[in-house]
Design a protein around this motif. Sequence first.
Motif, short mmCIF file in Angstrom:
data_model
loop_
_atom_site.label_atom_id
_atom_site.label_comp_id
_atom_site.label_asym_id
_atom_site.label_seq_id
_atom_site.Cartn_x
_atom_site.Cartn_y
_atom_site.Cartn_z
N THR A 94 9.89 63.68 22.00
CA THR A 94 8.51 63.77 21.55
C THR A 94 7.52 63.68 22.71
O THR A 94 6.32 63.86 22.52
CB THR A 94 8.19 62.64 20.56
N VAL A 95 8.02 63.40 23.90
CA VAL A 95 7.16 63.30 25.08
C VAL A 95 6.94 64.70 25.66
O VAL A 95 7.88 65.43 25.95
CB VAL A 95 7.78 62.38 26.15
N GLY A 96 5.67 65.06 25.84
CA GLY A 96 5.37 66.33 26.48
C GLY A 96 5.33 66.18 27.98
O GLY A 96 6.07 66.84 28.70
N ALA A 97 4.46 65.31 28.47
CA ALA A 97 4.35 65.09 29.92
C ALA A 97 3.67 63.75 30.17
O ALA A 97 2.91 63.24 29.35
CB ALA A 97 3.55 66.21 30.57
N ILE A 98 3.95 63.20 31.34
CA ILE A 98 3.30 62.00 31.83
C ILE A 98 2.61 62.35 33.14
O ILE A 98 3.23 62.91 34.04
CB ILE A 98 4.30 60.86 32.06
N SER A 99 1.33 62.04 33.23
CA SER A 99 0.58 62.30 34.45
C SER A 99 0.14 60.96 35.04
O SER A 99 -0.41 60.11 34.33
CB SER A 99 -0.65 63.16 34.15
N ILE A 100 0.41 60.78 36.34
CA ILE A 100 0.07 59.54 37.03
C ILE A 100 -0.79 59.86 38.24
O ILE A 100 -0.36 60.60 39.13
CB ILE A 100 1.34 58.78 37.48
N ALA A 101 -2.01 59.35 38.26
CA ALA A 101 -2.88 59.52 39.42
C ALA A 101 -2.60 58.39 40.39
O ALA A 101 -2.72 57.22 40.05
CB ALA A 101 -4.35 59.51 39.00
N VAL A 102 -2.18 58.74 41.63
CA VAL A 102 -1.74 57.77 42.62
C VAL A 102 -2.76 57.69 43.76
O VAL A 102 -3.06 58.71 44.40
CB VAL A 102 -0.35 58.14 43.18
N ASP A 103 -3.26 56.50 44.02
CA ASP A 103 -4.25 56.30 45.07
C ASP A 103 -3.70 56.75 46.43
O ASP A 103 -2.63 56.32 46.85
CB ASP A 103 -4.65 54.82 45.13
N HIS A 104 -4.43 57.63 47.09
CA HIS A 104 -3.99 58.19 48.38
C HIS A 104 -3.81 57.10 49.44
O HIS A 104 -2.85 57.14 50.22
CB HIS A 104 -5.03 59.22 48.85
N GLU A 105 -4.68 56.11 49.44
CA GLU A 105 -4.65 55.11 50.50
C GLU A 105 -3.62 54.01 50.26
O GLU A 105 -2.86 53.65 51.17
CB GLU A 105 -6.04 54.47 50.64
N THR A 106 -3.57 53.47 49.05
CA THR A 106 -2.72 52.29 48.78
C THR A 106 -1.40 52.63 48.08
O THR A 106 -0.49 51.80 48.06
CB THR A 106 -3.47 51.28 47.91
N GLY A 107 -1.31 53.81 47.47
CA GLY A 107 -0.11 54.15 46.70
C GLY A 107 -0.10 53.54 45.32
O GLY A 107 0.89 53.65 44.59
N MET A 108 -1.18 52.91 44.92
CA MET A 108 -1.21 52.27 43.61
C MET A 108 -1.64 53.27 42.53
O MET A 108 -2.61 54.00 42.70
CB MET A 108 -2.20 51.10 43.61
N PRO A 109 -0.92 53.32 41.40
CA PRO A 109 -1.34 54.18 40.29
C PRO A 109 -2.70 53.75 39.75
O PRO A 109 -2.93 52.57 39.49
CB PRO A 109 -0.24 53.97 39.24
N LEU A 110 -3.59 54.72 39.60
CA LEU A 110 -4.95 54.45 39.12
C LEU A 110 -5.17 54.92 37.68
O LEU A 110 -6.08 54.45 37.01
CB LEU A 110 -5.98 55.14 40.02
N LYS A 111 -4.34 55.86 37.25
CA LYS A 111 -4.49 56.39 35.89
C LYS A 111 -3.14 56.86 35.38
O LYS A 111 -2.35 57.43 36.13
CB LYS A 111 -5.50 57.55 35.88
N PHE A 112 -2.89 56.61 34.10
CA PHE A 112 -1.62 56.98 33.46
C PHE A 112 -1.95 57.66 32.14
O PHE A 112 -2.69 57.12 31.32
CB PHE A 112 -0.77 55.73 33.22
N THR A 113 -1.41 58.88 31.95
CA THR A 113 -1.67 59.61 30.71
C THR A 113 -0.36 60.18 30.17
O THR A 113 0.38 60.85 30.89
CB THR A 113 -2.65 60.77 30.95
N LEU A 114 -0.07 59.87 28.90
CA LEU A 114 1.12 60.40 28.25
C LEU A 114 0.68 61.30 27.10
O LEU A 114 -0.01 60.86 26.18
CB LEU A 114 2.00 59.27 27.72
N THR A 115 1.05 62.57 27.17
CA THR A 115 0.72 63.51 26.11
C THR A 115 1.99 63.86 25.34
O THR A 115 3.08 63.98 25.91
CB THR A 115 0.09 64.80 26.67
N PRO A 116 1.87 64.06 24.01
CA PRO A 116 3.06 64.33 23.20
C PRO A 116 3.46 65.80 23.24
O PRO A 116 2.63 66.68 23.54
CB PRO A 116 2.60 63.93 21.79
N ALA A 117 4.72 66.07 22.93
CA ALA A 117 5.20 67.45 22.90
C ALA A 117 4.51 68.25 21.80
O ALA A 117 4.40 69.48 21.89
CB ALA A 117 6.71 67.47 22.69
N SER A 118 4.02 67.57 20.79
CA SER A 118 3.35 68.25 19.67
C SER A 118 1.95 68.70 20.03
O SER A 118 1.31 69.42 19.26
CB SER A 118 3.28 67.30 18.47
#
Length: 409
Positions: A232-256
């Motif tokens: 049921t998972v379509g995709a997961i998008s993770i925005a990763v901070d260029h300087e620290t490597g820390m994830p700043l945003k997480f988005t999970l969209t469904p396959a539907s």
Amino acid sequence: MAPYASDDRTTAEPAGDPGRGRRRAARYVVPVTVMGVAAATIGLVPAIASSGDPDLPDITAAQLIEKIAKSDVEQLSGTVKVTTDLGLPDLGGLESSLTSGALGQGGDGSSADPSAKLTELASGTHTLRVAADGPERQKLSLLDGSEEYSLIHNGKNVWGYDSKSNEVFHGTVDEPAGERGEHQPPATPKDFAEEALKSVDDTTSVTVDGTAQVAGRDAYKLVVEPRQSGSTVGAISIAVDHETGMPLKFTLTPASGGAAVVDVGFTKVSFARPAASTFDFTPPKGAKVTEEGALEEAERHAGKDSGRPGKAPESEEDLGEGLDSMKVLGEGWNSVATFDTGGPGLPAGGTGSDLDGFLGSLGDRVKGDFGTGTVFSTRLVNALITEDGTVYVGAVTKDHLVKTADGAK
């Protein structure tokens, strides 16, 4: 193979004592336990970041995952926006009634107990204020207009404070919350990203898809997509901070398709050390203070005296034994967890109690080699409860779930 590689299929279970601590921990992470299933095992496909705005150096997916793994941010403060849209049915106030009932407002419990308060993150859009200073000090505040609920960990003390009711919850921990103790709910993009990147194999495509700006910071976009059908998972998008490597945003969209199921991102962030006073807490004058031990005693009495079927402690023990015997069927994104609840499932004809009938009306009756059962669906997770009390759950389609249950017999 990138960091986070693991063959351990039990990483989604809370760590620590398999009895009381594990069960209470599970209650505190309800809003995000779906990630333990959705994350499954992830493969790695190197890719070069495309040009975009901002203009950052090219990086491969392998390098970006390694950057996340090496991120050593321990001090931060900021504001996080959390939106969850699992497609849960409208229970017409039943959920709040069950939460408050004997264990919440108006009962022997406390509205400041994290196990009840943090379930609000399971749906809708919420604003959180977060702060951290190493594994010994964290603070999370759930904002609701002029009202605020705060969960504070400072050393061995854990405080929950509900400004609306002026109630306080107090508990203690024996180990740093960084070990994922029972009072530390995942709440930041980093928490979600780590769950999604714990394991890697060839069931998934992982690529870098350009760059973005999040909370005023330059970031790469890491995209994780299942290769398998049936998820049921379509995709997961993770925005990763260029300087620290820390994830700043997480988005999970469904396959539907449609809106994101989970969208968690910083709107403001600073990596400076928060003031020590941020983690200080003294119960306000006149506040009702409930100790964790007293709350557990109230739960036991509520289970015995409320007139509900069964007793709370026995039900928790049965569930604990069921989780101890949990197995994982299949692999990758099509993994399905199964366990025995230790009790009967929902009556096939909906002829049980009023509660059984109501719950049955929320699901779809199904039949197969496993017998008869009911499938409860959200936009991400499907769960099958059979007539004999066996549970099958996964971030897979209804058809795949039934097929898996058939194959298990």
